[in-house]
Design a protein around this motif. Structure first.
Motif, mmCIF file in Angstrom:
data_model
loop_
_atom_site.group_PDB
_atom_site.id
_atom_site.type_symbol
_atom_site.label_atom_id
_atom_site.label_comp_id
_atom_site.label_asym_id
_atom_site.label_seq_id
_atom_site.Cartn_x
_atom_site.Cartn_y
_atom_site.Cartn_z
ATOM 1 N N LEU A 1 -5.973 -12.809 -9.573
ATOM 2 C CA LEU A 1 -4.608 -12.350 -9.842
ATOM 3 C C LEU A 1 -3.670 -13.541 -9.828
ATOM 4 C CD1 LEU A 1 -4.274 -9.221 -7.543
ATOM 5 C CD2 LEU A 1 -4.516 -9.258 -10.008
ATOM 6 N N PRO A 2 -2.628 -13.484 -10.644
ATOM 7 C CA PRO A 2 -1.635 -14.553 -10.564
ATOM 8 C C PRO A 2 -0.873 -14.452 -9.244
ATOM 9 C CG PRO A 2 -0.886 -12.824 -12.037
ATOM 10 C CD PRO A 2 -2.296 -12.492 -11.637
ATOM 11 N N GLU A 3 -0.358 -15.567 -8.772
ATOM 12 C CA GLU A 3 0.442 -15.567 -7.550
ATOM 13 C C GLU A 3 1.703 -14.734 -7.779
ATOM 14 O OE1 GLU A 3 -0.310 -16.825 -4.522
ATOM 15 O OE2 GLU A 3 -2.259 -17.307 -5.370
ATOM 16 N N THR A 4 2.022 -13.877 -6.839
ATOM 17 C CA THR A 4 3.219 -13.051 -6.933
ATOM 18 C C THR A 4 3.995 -13.170 -5.630
ATOM 19 O OG1 THR A 4 2.041 -11.121 -6.080
ATOM 20 C CG2 THR A 4 2.124 -11.358 -8.469
ATOM 21 N N THR A 5 5.255 -12.759 -5.674
ATOM 22 C CA THR A 5 6.057 -12.742 -4.461
ATOM 23 C C THR A 5 5.904 -11.374 -3.804
ATOM 24 O OG1 THR A 5 7.991 -12.005 -5.687
ATOM 25 C CG2 THR A 5 7.727 -14.374 -5.385
ATOM 26 N N PRO B 1 -0.382 -1.177 -5.727
ATOM 27 C CA PRO B 1 0.214 -1.325 -7.052
ATOM 28 C C PRO B 1 0.062 -2.721 -7.663
ATOM 29 C CG PRO B 1 1.902 -0.777 -5.409
ATOM 30 C CD PRO B 1 0.580 -0.808 -4.715
ATOM 31 N N GLU B 2 0.033 -3.761 -6.855
ATOM 32 C CA GLU B 2 -0.096 -5.112 -7.404
ATOM 33 C C GLU B 2 -1.453 -5.342 -8.059
ATOM 34 O OE1 GLU B 2 2.625 -5.726 -3.770
ATOM 35 O OE2 GLU B 2 0.844 -4.550 -4.218
ATOM 36 N N VAL C 1 0.857 -1.185 0.000
ATOM 37 C CA VAL C 1 0.000 0.000 0.000
ATOM 38 C C VAL C 1 0.891 1.231 0.000
ATOM 39 C CG1 VAL C 1 -1.741 1.328 1.260
ATOM 40 C CG2 VAL C 1 -1.847 -1.177 1.248
ATOM 41 N N VAL C 2 0.624 2.146 -0.922
ATOM 42 C CA VAL C 2 1.323 3.423 -0.994
ATOM 43 C C VAL C 2 0.309 4.498 -0.638
ATOM 44 C CG1 VAL C 2 2.560 5.023 -2.498
ATOM 45 C CG2 VAL C 2 2.836 2.543 -2.816
ATOM 46 N N VAL C 3 0.638 5.323 0.341
ATOM 47 C CA VAL C 3 -0.275 6.377 0.789
ATOM 48 C C VAL C 3 0.396 7.727 0.608
ATOM 49 C CG1 VAL C 3 -1.621 7.294 2.725
ATOM 50 C CG2 VAL C 3 -1.271 4.823 2.514
ATOM 51 N N TYR C 4 -0.361 8.674 0.062
ATOM 52 C CA TYR C 4 0.145 10.040 -0.084
ATOM 53 C C TYR C 4 -1.008 11.023 0.069
ATOM 54 C CZ TYR C 4 -1.492 9.275 -4.883
ATOM 55 O OH TYR C 4 -2.256 8.963 -5.979
ATOM 56 N N ARG C 5 -0.647 12.250 0.375
ATOM 57 C CA ARG C 5 -1.657 13.292 0.573
ATOM 58 C C ARG C 5 -1.870 14.033 -0.736
ATOM 59 N NH1 ARG C 5 -4.337 15.242 4.898
ATOM 60 N NH2 ARG C 5 -4.992 17.393 4.802
ATOM 61 N N GLU C 6 -3.131 14.254 -1.068
ATOM 62 C CA GLU C 6 -3.495 15.011 -2.266
ATOM 63 C C GLU C 6 -4.591 15.986 -1.868
ATOM 64 O OE1 GLU C 6 -5.509 13.526 -6.202
ATOM 65 O OE2 GLU C 6 -3.372 13.027 -6.210
ATOM 66 N N ASP C 7 -4.252 17.269 -1.896
ATOM 67 C CA ASP C 7 -5.151 18.321 -1.416
ATOM 68 C C ASP C 7 -5.516 18.035 0.042
ATOM 69 O OD1 ASP C 7 -5.062 19.664 -3.894
ATOM 70 O OD2 ASP C 7 -6.664 18.386 -4.679
ATOM 71 N N THR D 1 -10.161 -3.293 -2.699
ATOM 72 C CA THR D 1 -9.333 -4.390 -3.192
ATOM 73 C C THR D 1 -10.042 -5.728 -2.999
ATOM 74 O OG1 THR D 1 -7.345 -3.109 -2.724
ATOM 75 C CG2 THR D 1 -7.065 -5.475 -3.012
ATOM 76 N N ARG D 2 -10.694 -5.907 -1.864
ATOM 77 C CA ARG D 2 -11.456 -7.136 -1.617
ATOM 78 C C ARG D 2 -12.551 -7.299 -2.667
ATOM 79 N NH1 ARG D 2 -16.063 -8.616 0.204
ATOM 80 N NH2 ARG D 2 -16.703 -6.539 0.863
ATOM 81 N N LEU D 3 -13.294 -6.232 -2.932
ATOM 82 C CA LEU D 3 -14.366 -6.297 -3.928
ATOM 83 C C LEU D 3 -13.812 -6.594 -5.319
ATOM 84 C CD1 LEU D 3 -16.541 -3.313 -2.693
ATOM 85 C CD2 LEU D 3 -17.095 -5.756 -2.535
#
Length: 69
Positions: free
Chosen positions: A53-57, A22-23, A8-14, A44-46
């Motif tokens: 999704l394919p399995e990723t590391t 991203p995955e 999870v990438v979190v940033y402030r916008e306004d 993401t759950r929905l």
């Protein structure tokens, strides 16, 4: 029911916080960091209920310092 961990990438916008996974490609927002993450978790759950999704590391996330002029 499956359980997976995602980045999870979190940033402030306004005046809102934006959270991205991203995955998966899901994005959501909230008035607080916690709310943005909770909203992203639900989005993401929905999404994953409809699309597989394919399995990723797991990804390693860190920061770097860069000197520039």
């Amino acid at each position: 029911m499956k359980t997976r961990s995602f980045t999870v990438v979190v940033y402030r916008e306004d005046d809102m916080y934006v959270a991205e996974c991203p995955e998966v490609g899901t994005v959501d927002q909230g008035e607080t960091i916690e709310q943005a993450i909770a909203n992203l978790q639900e989005a993401t759950r929905l999404y994953l209920e409809e699309f597989s999704l394919p399995e990723t590391t797991p990804r390693y996330v860190t920061t770097i310092e860069v000197n520039y002029a």
